[in-house]
Write an enzyme that holds these catalytic residues in place. Sequence first.
Site, PDB file in Angstrom:
ATOM      1  N   THR A 131      31.957  41.788  37.171  1.00  0.00           N
ATOM      2  CA  THR A 131      31.015  40.670  37.312  1.00  0.00           C
ATOM      3  C   THR A 131      31.224  39.955  38.645  1.00  0.00           C
ATOM      4  O   THR A 131      30.252  39.654  39.360  1.00  0.00           O
ATOM      5  CB  THR A 131      31.151  39.675  36.136  1.00  0.00           C
TER       6      THR A 131
ATOM      7  N   ASP B 198      34.765  33.912  39.457  1.00  0.00           N
ATOM      8  CA  ASP B 198      35.511  35.018  38.852  1.00  0.00           C
ATOM      9  C   ASP B 198      34.920  35.336  37.480  1.00  0.00           C
ATOM     10  O   ASP B 198      34.208  34.509  36.892  1.00  0.00           O
ATOM     11  CB  ASP B 198      36.990  34.609  38.692  1.00  0.00           C
TER      12      ASP B 198
ATOM     13  N   ALA C 103      35.685  36.765  33.363  1.00  0.00           N
ATOM     14  CA  ALA C 103      36.678  36.463  32.323  1.00  0.00           C
ATOM     15  C   ALA C 103      36.507  37.476  31.195  1.00  0.00           C
ATOM     16  O   ALA C 103      35.443  38.087  31.053  1.00  0.00           O
ATOM     17  CB  ALA C 103      36.496  35.044  31.796  1.00  0.00           C
TER      18      ALA C 103
ATOM     19  N   LYS D  57      41.985  36.053  30.933  1.00  0.00           N
ATOM     20  CA  LYS D  57      41.644  36.918  32.060  1.00  0.00           C
ATOM     21  C   LYS D  57      42.754  37.957  32.227  1.00  0.00           C
ATOM     22  O   LYS D  57      43.784  37.872  31.603  1.00  0.00           O
ATOM     23  CB  LYS D  57      41.509  36.092  33.346  1.00  0.00           C
TER      24      LYS D  57
ATOM     25  N   GLY E 297      41.814  43.395  34.463  1.00  0.00           N
ATOM     26  CA  GLY E 297      42.005  44.140  35.706  1.00  0.00           C
ATOM     27  C   GLY E 297      43.372  43.901  36.338  1.00  0.00           C
ATOM     28  O   GLY E 297      43.611  44.315  37.471  1.00  0.00           O
TER      29      GLY E 297
ATOM     30  N   GLU F 263      44.368  35.565  40.750  1.00  0.00           N
ATOM     31  CA  GLU F 263      43.145  34.824  40.379  1.00  0.00           C
ATOM     32  C   GLU F 263      43.484  33.379  40.036  1.00  0.00           C
ATOM     33  O   GLU F 263      42.761  32.450  40.406  1.00  0.00           O
ATOM     34  CB  GLU F 263      42.473  35.508  39.175  1.00  0.00           C
TER      35      GLU F 263
ATOM     36  N   LYS G  59      31.501  37.874  25.974  1.00  0.00           N
ATOM     37  CA  LYS G  59      32.806  37.251  26.246  1.00  0.00           C
ATOM     38  C   LYS G  59      33.029  35.968  25.435  1.00  0.00           C
ATOM     39  O   LYS G  59      34.099  35.374  25.507  1.00  0.00           O
ATOM     40  CB  LYS G  59      32.932  36.922  27.741  1.00  0.00           C
TER      41      LYS G  59
END
Length: 233
Positions: free
Chosen positions: A33, A86, A88, A99, A102, A108, A126
Amino acid sequence: MARTQNDAKRLVGQTVADMITAGMVLGLGTGSTAAMAIKALGERISREGLEVKGIPTSFASERLARENGIPLTTLDEHPAVDLAFDGADEFDPGLALIKGRGAAHTREKIVAAQARSFVVLVDESKRVSRLGERMPLPVEVVPMAVAPVMTVLRKLGGDPVLRMGVKKDGPVVTDQGLWILDAAFDHGMGDLDAVNMTLLQTPGVLDHGLFLDMATTVLVGRDDGTVERLDRR
Ligand code: 5RP
């Protein structure tokens, strides 16, 4: 035309790119995203000559930012970030987040903590009523501390596993050279502050994927093509 999860991600990516104004120092998040937002920002830079600087939160977002023509900087040069965006993995009604799918949550969090505004980009999948309902909590650990940190996570009610590489034998190695424990919580996490503080006080833990009181805004891309904006009160 049927809307896909990708459409929702693109929509919130474009929405945050449109919130950016000239001169801003930006936190560039990690994940599919955040990647949509990085690409949309790159298009504004090439189309309008928008002048901004970005601080990437991973090697992945650094490479993507370079490919999309976003000038980069560091927290040393620009310790005050105007806006960080960012993705989530989960958000709850109080805008607390999980989070780190990844494995980029440590950087982050460092960048988001310096940001005046931290805008989180998600789709409907989410949204949870309790963090941990669907996704495990990632914890970045020094390799020799795996066993003691697993014991702490079990005492907190989690069921930790060491994250293993795909197309690589052995554990996932983070951008910091450390490992990741993913702790599933059967019915979600109870006392978030207790989990946060206990983990931060555990030797061998670098950081974890709980983001408490950090998101200022969550943009939710909806199936009907609209964006729901949630602001922290
Ligand atoms: C990476 C992250 C991501 O932001 C999070 O996993 C969301 O990713 P995506 O947008 O691909 O669903 O925390 O560490």
